[in-house]
Scaffold this motif. Structure first.
Motif, PDB file in Angstrom:
ATOM      1  N   THR A  39      -8.169 -23.470  -7.822  1.00 19.28           N
ATOM      2  CA  THR A  39      -8.510 -22.235  -7.653  1.00 19.28           C
ATOM      3  C   THR A  39      -7.597 -21.373  -7.774  1.00 19.28           C
ATOM      4  O   THR A  39      -7.707 -20.141  -8.745  1.00 19.28           O
ATOM      5  CB  THR A  39      -9.000 -22.004  -6.223  1.00 19.28           C
ATOM      6  OG1 THR A  39     -10.170 -22.860  -5.842  1.00 19.28           O
ATOM      7  CG2 THR A  39      -9.298 -20.515  -5.840  1.00 19.28           C
ATOM      8  N   HIS A  40      -6.270 -21.419  -7.787  1.00 19.39           N
ATOM      9  CA  HIS A  40      -5.229 -20.509  -8.019  1.00 19.39           C
ATOM     10  C   HIS A  40      -4.831 -20.796  -9.508  1.00 19.39           C
ATOM     11  O   HIS A  40      -4.416 -19.808 -10.135  1.00 19.39           O
ATOM     12  CB  HIS A  40      -3.936 -20.863  -7.295  1.00 19.39           C
ATOM     13  CG  HIS A  40      -4.096 -20.533  -5.752  1.00 19.39           C
ATOM     14  ND1 HIS A  40      -5.147 -21.120  -4.897  1.00 19.39           N
ATOM     15  CD2 HIS A  40      -3.505 -19.407  -5.305  1.00 19.39           C
ATOM     16  CE1 HIS A  40      -4.708 -20.295  -3.597  1.00 19.39           C
ATOM     17  NE2 HIS A  40      -3.861 -19.376  -3.889  1.00 19.39           N
ATOM     18  N   ARG A  41      -5.088 -21.630 -10.177  1.00 19.20           N
ATOM     19  CA  ARG A  41      -4.802 -21.789 -11.630  1.00 19.20           C
ATOM     20  C   ARG A  41      -5.943 -21.099 -12.462  1.00 19.20           C
ATOM     21  O   ARG A  41      -5.786 -20.335 -13.309  1.00 19.20           O
ATOM     22  CB  ARG A  41      -4.917 -23.143 -12.221  1.00 19.20           C
ATOM     23  CG  ARG A  41      -3.835 -24.173 -11.631  1.00 19.20           C
ATOM     24  CD  ARG A  41      -4.094 -25.619 -12.162  1.00 19.20           C
ATOM     25  NE  ARG A  41      -3.125 -26.473 -11.657  1.00 19.20           N
ATOM     26  CZ  ARG A  41      -3.178 -27.704 -11.326  1.00 19.20           C
ATOM     27  NH1 ARG A  41      -4.014 -28.303 -11.868  1.00 19.20           N
ATOM     28  NH2 ARG A  41      -2.100 -28.481 -10.974  1.00 19.20           N
ATOM     29  N   GLN A  53       2.370 -16.039 -11.102  1.00 19.58           N
ATOM     30  CA  GLN A  53       2.822 -17.063 -10.293  1.00 19.58           C
ATOM     31  C   GLN A  53       2.013 -17.758  -9.461  1.00 19.58           C
ATOM     32  O   GLN A  53       2.369 -18.794  -9.063  1.00 19.58           O
ATOM     33  CB  GLN A  53       3.885 -16.463  -9.412  1.00 19.58           C
ATOM     34  CG  GLN A  53       5.111 -15.593 -10.066  1.00 19.58           C
ATOM     35  CD  GLN A  53       5.966 -16.802 -10.778  1.00 19.58           C
ATOM     36  OE1 GLN A  53       6.145 -16.514 -12.146  1.00 19.58           O
ATOM     37  NE2 GLN A  53       6.207 -17.788 -10.267  1.00 19.58           N
ATOM     38  N   MET A  54       0.704 -17.417  -9.583  1.00 20.38           N
ATOM     39  CA  MET A  54      -0.323 -17.997  -8.621  1.00 20.38           C
ATOM     40  C   MET A  54      -0.558 -19.550  -8.936  1.00 20.38           C
ATOM     41  O   MET A  54      -0.699 -20.416  -7.830  1.00 20.38           O
ATOM     42  CB  MET A  54      -1.741 -17.246  -8.627  1.00 20.38           C
ATOM     43  CG  MET A  54      -1.674 -15.970  -7.815  1.00 20.38           C
ATOM     44  SD  MET A  54      -3.096 -15.474  -7.801  1.00 20.38           S
ATOM     45  CE  MET A  54      -3.877 -16.317  -6.263  1.00 20.38           C
ATOM     46  N   GLY A  72      -1.784 -16.037  -1.097  1.00 20.08           N
ATOM     47  CA  GLY A  72      -2.620 -16.799  -1.908  1.00 20.08           C
ATOM     48  C   GLY A  72      -4.114 -16.293  -1.401  1.00 20.08           C
ATOM     49  O   GLY A  72      -4.261 -15.676  -0.636  1.00 20.08           O
ATOM     50  N   ILE A  73      -4.838 -17.465  -1.947  1.00 20.13           N
ATOM     51  CA  ILE A  73      -6.586 -17.395  -1.607  1.00 20.13           C
ATOM     52  C   ILE A  73      -6.649 -18.198  -0.565  1.00 20.13           C
ATOM     53  O   ILE A  73      -6.708 -19.439  -0.634  1.00 20.13           O
ATOM     54  CB  ILE A  73      -7.039 -17.535  -2.771  1.00 20.13           C
ATOM     55  CG1 ILE A  73      -6.919 -16.640  -3.890  1.00 20.13           C
ATOM     56  CG2 ILE A  73      -8.533 -17.481  -2.634  1.00 20.13           C
ATOM     57  CD1 ILE A  73      -7.526 -16.888  -5.361  1.00 20.13           C
ATOM     58  N   LYS A  74      -6.570 -17.672   0.556  1.00 19.92           N
ATOM     59  CA  LYS A  74      -6.697 -18.527   2.004  1.00 19.92           C
ATOM     60  C   LYS A  74      -7.937 -18.573   2.498  1.00 19.92           C
ATOM     61  O   LYS A  74      -8.562 -17.622   3.332  1.00 19.92           O
ATOM     62  CB  LYS A  74      -5.718 -17.851   2.866  1.00 19.92           C
ATOM     63  CG  LYS A  74      -4.183 -17.951   2.423  1.00 19.92           C
ATOM     64  CD  LYS A  74      -3.399 -17.310   3.511  1.00 19.92           C
ATOM     65  CE  LYS A  74      -3.803 -15.782   3.787  1.00 19.92           C
ATOM     66  NZ  LYS A  74      -3.772 -15.017   2.532  1.00 19.92           N
ATOM     67  N   ILE A 105     -15.901 -17.879  -5.022  1.00 14.76           N
ATOM     68  CA  ILE A 105     -17.205 -18.513  -5.600  1.00 14.76           C
ATOM     69  C   ILE A 105     -16.621 -19.712  -6.387  1.00 14.76           C
ATOM     70  O   ILE A 105     -17.274 -20.655  -6.207  1.00 14.76           O
ATOM     71  CB  ILE A 105     -17.980 -17.336  -6.474  1.00 14.76           C
ATOM     72  CG1 ILE A 105     -18.673 -16.293  -5.806  1.00 14.76           C
ATOM     73  CG2 ILE A 105     -18.942 -18.114  -7.312  1.00 14.76           C
ATOM     74  CD1 ILE A 105     -19.410 -15.429  -6.569  1.00 14.76           C
ATOM     75  N   TYR A 106     -15.690 -19.639  -7.069  1.00 17.77           N
ATOM     76  CA  TYR A 106     -15.234 -20.782  -7.707  1.00 17.77           C
ATOM     77  C   TYR A 106     -14.688 -21.922  -6.679  1.00 17.77           C
ATOM     78  O   TYR A 106     -14.991 -23.199  -7.031  1.00 17.77           O
ATOM     79  CB  TYR A 106     -13.999 -19.989  -8.797  1.00 17.77           C
ATOM     80  CG  TYR A 106     -13.404 -21.366  -9.670  1.00 17.77           C
ATOM     81  CD1 TYR A 106     -14.010 -21.755 -10.769  1.00 17.77           C
ATOM     82  CD2 TYR A 106     -12.131 -21.814  -9.113  1.00 17.77           C
ATOM     83  CE1 TYR A 106     -13.397 -22.891 -11.483  1.00 17.77           C
ATOM     84  CE2 TYR A 106     -11.582 -22.941  -9.830  1.00 17.77           C
ATOM     85  CZ  TYR A 106     -12.255 -23.463 -11.184  1.00 17.77           C
ATOM     86  OH  TYR A 106     -11.588 -24.450 -11.923  1.00 17.77           O
ATOM     87  N   SER A 107     -13.869 -21.404  -5.896  1.00 14.24           N
ATOM     88  CA  SER A 107     -13.531 -22.482  -4.789  1.00 14.24           C
ATOM     89  C   SER A 107     -14.721 -22.959  -4.220  1.00 14.24           C
ATOM     90  O   SER A 107     -14.782 -24.232  -3.980  1.00 14.24           O
ATOM     91  CB  SER A 107     -12.591 -21.580  -3.871  1.00 14.24           C
ATOM     92  OG  SER A 107     -12.232 -22.719  -2.568  1.00 14.24           O
TER      93      SER A 107
END
Length: 211
Positions: A157-159, A130-131, A141-143, A201-203
């Motif tokens: 980033t979430h995809r 679901q991200m 999520g990634i906060k 790292i990706y973000s």
């Protein structure tokens, strides 16, 4: 987003107290409350602590999570499935943990690593699936600074992290079947490290590109 089922979740967290009172006379004076990485009991408490305090503690955690999720203004239009997943994970864990505690106290051998890693793995699989649909918010999520300051960075980033977390979830489930203590801990640490560090790292790389 209205939360009409908070009482149901609270009752689920407290229900093990009822079961504990029914089985009270069958329990030993010392109850298991902690397990090591090998799935062996290494911590004990009184019956009263196990039967009353643990469910009450989980209830407090459930109410706190419900309050935090509901208080986040950006969650009002959040994906419903992910929002509900955040609300129900603690009641489910409360029931499972107390069942494991009671069965172990009664002398039943429970494969705790398989059960808990299975639940944790399923949670990551569902969350990862679901991200990509998760909307920018402060609680789910990634906060990190780069995702919170840029909706595009958040979405990309979430995809990326979604499929990674699904794979990581399956890896967690498999790690529950590892019998060697050192290997089990190593697999778990590496899994968590990858699921946490790679999206960060990706973000950051997106941020350096101006996203």
């Amino acid at each position: 987003m209205k939360d009409k089922k908070v009482w149901i979740r609270t009752i689920l967290c407290l229900f093990p107290i009822v079961i504990g009172l029914i089985l009270w006379n069958q329990f030993p004076s010392q109850m298991p409350v902690h397990w090591n990485a090998e799935g062996k009991v290494d911590g004990w408490s009184s019956k009263a602590f196990a039967v009353f305090f643990l469910p009450l503690f989980m209830t407090g955690m459930e109410l706190l999570v419900s309050f935090v999720l509901k208080s986040d203004p950006k969650n009002h239009h959040q994906d419903k499935f992910i929002y509900q997943l955040g609300l129900w994970i603690i009641p489910v864990l409360s029931i499972v943990i107390m069942i494991i505690t009671y069965l172990t106290a009664l002398g039943t051998k429970v494969p705790i690593n398989i059960i808990l890693m299975g639940i944790l793995g399923i949670f990551f699989i569902l969350l990862g699936n679901q991200m990509p649909k998760t909307r920018q918010n402060y609680t789910i999520g990634i906060k990190i600074p780069w995702t919170l300051n840029s909706e595009q960075n958040w979405n990309l980033t979430h995809r990326m992290a979604g499929p990674l977390w699904v794979i990581g979830g399956f890896a967690m489930i498999l790690s529950g079947f590892v019998s060697d203590n050192t290997v089990f801990i190593l697999c778990f640490v590496i899994d968590i490290f990858v699921l946490t560090l790679v999206p960060i790292i990706y973000s950051y790389l997106l941020y350096k590109k101006g996203i």
